[in-house]
Motif scaffolding. Structure first.
Motif, mmCIF file in Angstrom:
data_model
loop_
_atom_site.group_PDB
_atom_site.id
_atom_site.type_symbol
_atom_site.label_atom_id
_atom_site.label_comp_id
_atom_site.label_asym_id
_atom_site.label_seq_id
_atom_site.Cartn_x
_atom_site.Cartn_y
_atom_site.Cartn_z
ATOM 1 N N THR A 60 3.827 7.985 9.189
ATOM 2 C CA THR A 60 4.108 7.227 8.461
ATOM 3 C C THR A 60 3.714 6.117 10.049
ATOM 4 N N ILE A 61 3.689 4.901 10.167
ATOM 5 C CA ILE A 61 2.951 3.692 10.985
ATOM 6 C C ILE A 61 4.331 3.535 11.520
ATOM 7 N N ILE A 62 5.116 2.632 12.349
ATOM 8 C CA ILE A 62 5.886 2.403 12.739
ATOM 9 C C ILE A 62 5.824 0.935 13.343
ATOM 10 N N PHE A 63 6.085 -0.354 13.146
ATOM 11 C CA PHE A 63 5.864 -1.790 13.280
ATOM 12 C C PHE A 63 6.195 -1.968 14.093
ATOM 13 N N GLU A 64 6.820 -1.992 15.602
ATOM 14 C CA GLU A 64 7.549 -2.546 15.893
ATOM 15 C C GLU A 64 7.434 -3.620 16.710
ATOM 16 N N PRO A 65 8.548 -4.666 16.532
ATOM 17 C CA PRO A 65 8.541 -5.908 17.099
ATOM 18 C C PRO A 65 8.913 -5.422 19.038
ATOM 19 N N THR A 66 8.423 -6.285 19.694
ATOM 20 C CA THR A 66 8.843 -6.232 21.099
ATOM 21 C C THR A 66 8.790 -7.201 21.760
ATOM 22 N N ASP A 90 10.384 -10.136 12.466
ATOM 23 C CA ASP A 90 11.306 -9.232 14.004
ATOM 24 C C ASP A 90 11.630 -8.510 13.572
ATOM 25 N N ARG A 91 11.477 -7.125 12.810
ATOM 26 C CA ARG A 91 12.481 -6.222 12.177
ATOM 27 C C ARG A 91 11.089 -4.984 11.961
ATOM 28 N N GLU A 92 11.581 -3.782 12.552
ATOM 29 C CA GLU A 92 10.888 -2.371 12.364
ATOM 30 C C GLU A 92 10.456 -2.572 11.014
ATOM 31 N N THR A 93 9.136 -2.120 10.529
ATOM 32 C CA THR A 93 8.617 -1.625 9.049
ATOM 33 C C THR A 93 8.266 -1.029 8.983
ATOM 34 N N ARG A 94 7.984 -0.104 8.320
ATOM 35 C CA ARG A 94 8.142 1.807 8.483
ATOM 36 C C ARG A 94 6.865 1.703 6.810
ATOM 37 N N VAL A 95 5.931 1.666 7.508
ATOM 38 C CA VAL A 95 4.802 2.342 5.296
ATOM 39 C C VAL A 95 4.150 4.064 6.336
ATOM 40 N N LYS A 96 4.575 4.881 5.419
ATOM 41 C CA LYS A 96 4.241 6.016 4.982
ATOM 42 C C LYS A 96 3.125 6.145 4.285
ATOM 43 N N LEU A 97 1.689 6.885 4.949
ATOM 44 C CA LEU A 97 0.956 6.855 4.668
ATOM 45 C C LEU A 97 0.208 7.394 3.482
ATOM 46 N N GLU A 98 0.295 7.533 1.871
ATOM 47 C CA GLU A 98 0.206 8.065 1.372
ATOM 48 C C GLU A 98 -1.898 8.359 0.545
#
Length: 156
Positions: A60-66, A90-98
């Protein structure tokens, strides 16, 4: 062999099988990989850090706003069988690599500034399409025009 002895042998076999299954499951556990969305980074202004990730199927990739800078993550290209995504600013986004292949993504607000990144999962089954898409997108950039090229060059 009497009944008690058989029960202990079965119990031992079951426990051994359980330990092996647990070890295999832990070895195959998916990772969470954090990618920061930044105003400034070592690779220049408006960047994802890291900009290139080599991941495993199921990670899972977590795109993290800093910072609050309107940064988001939106897929530009995903391999066959994968789901596209569009994260909120400006929100955390989670992407499961399928699915195996190359994933291209950008910050929707800063794509023209070259705020883009690449994820490779397993074999680059769609590398030709990824290269074509990156070339097409790069023509619209006003900054960081070499970013996709540098990221895709890391695929071996």
């Amino acid at each position: 062999m009497n009944g008690t002895k058989r029960a202990f042998v079965r119990l031992g076999l079951l426990l051994g099988a359980g330990l092996i299954a647990t070890a295999v499951a832990q070895g195959a556990r998916a990772d969470e990989i954090r990618i920061k969305m930044l105003d400034k980074s070592v690779s220049g202004p408006l960047a994802f850090e890291p900009g290139f990730v080599n991941a495993k199927l199921g990670d899972t990739i977590i795109f993290e706003p800093t910072q609050t800078g309107g940064h988001s993550s939106v897929s530009l290209l995903v391999p066959p069988g994968a789901h596209s995504w569009s994260g909120a600013a400006d929100r955390e986004t989670r992407v499961k690599l399928e699915a195996e292949g190359v994933y291209l993504y950008a910050c929707s607000a800063h794509k023209m500034m070259g705020m883009v990144g690449v994820v490779l999962v397993g074999k680059p089954v769609n590398l030709e399409q990824a290269t074509e898409t990156a070339k097409s997108e790069t023509q619209k950039f006003v900054l960081n025009k070499d970013r996709f090229d540098k990221q895709l060059a890391q695929i071996k």
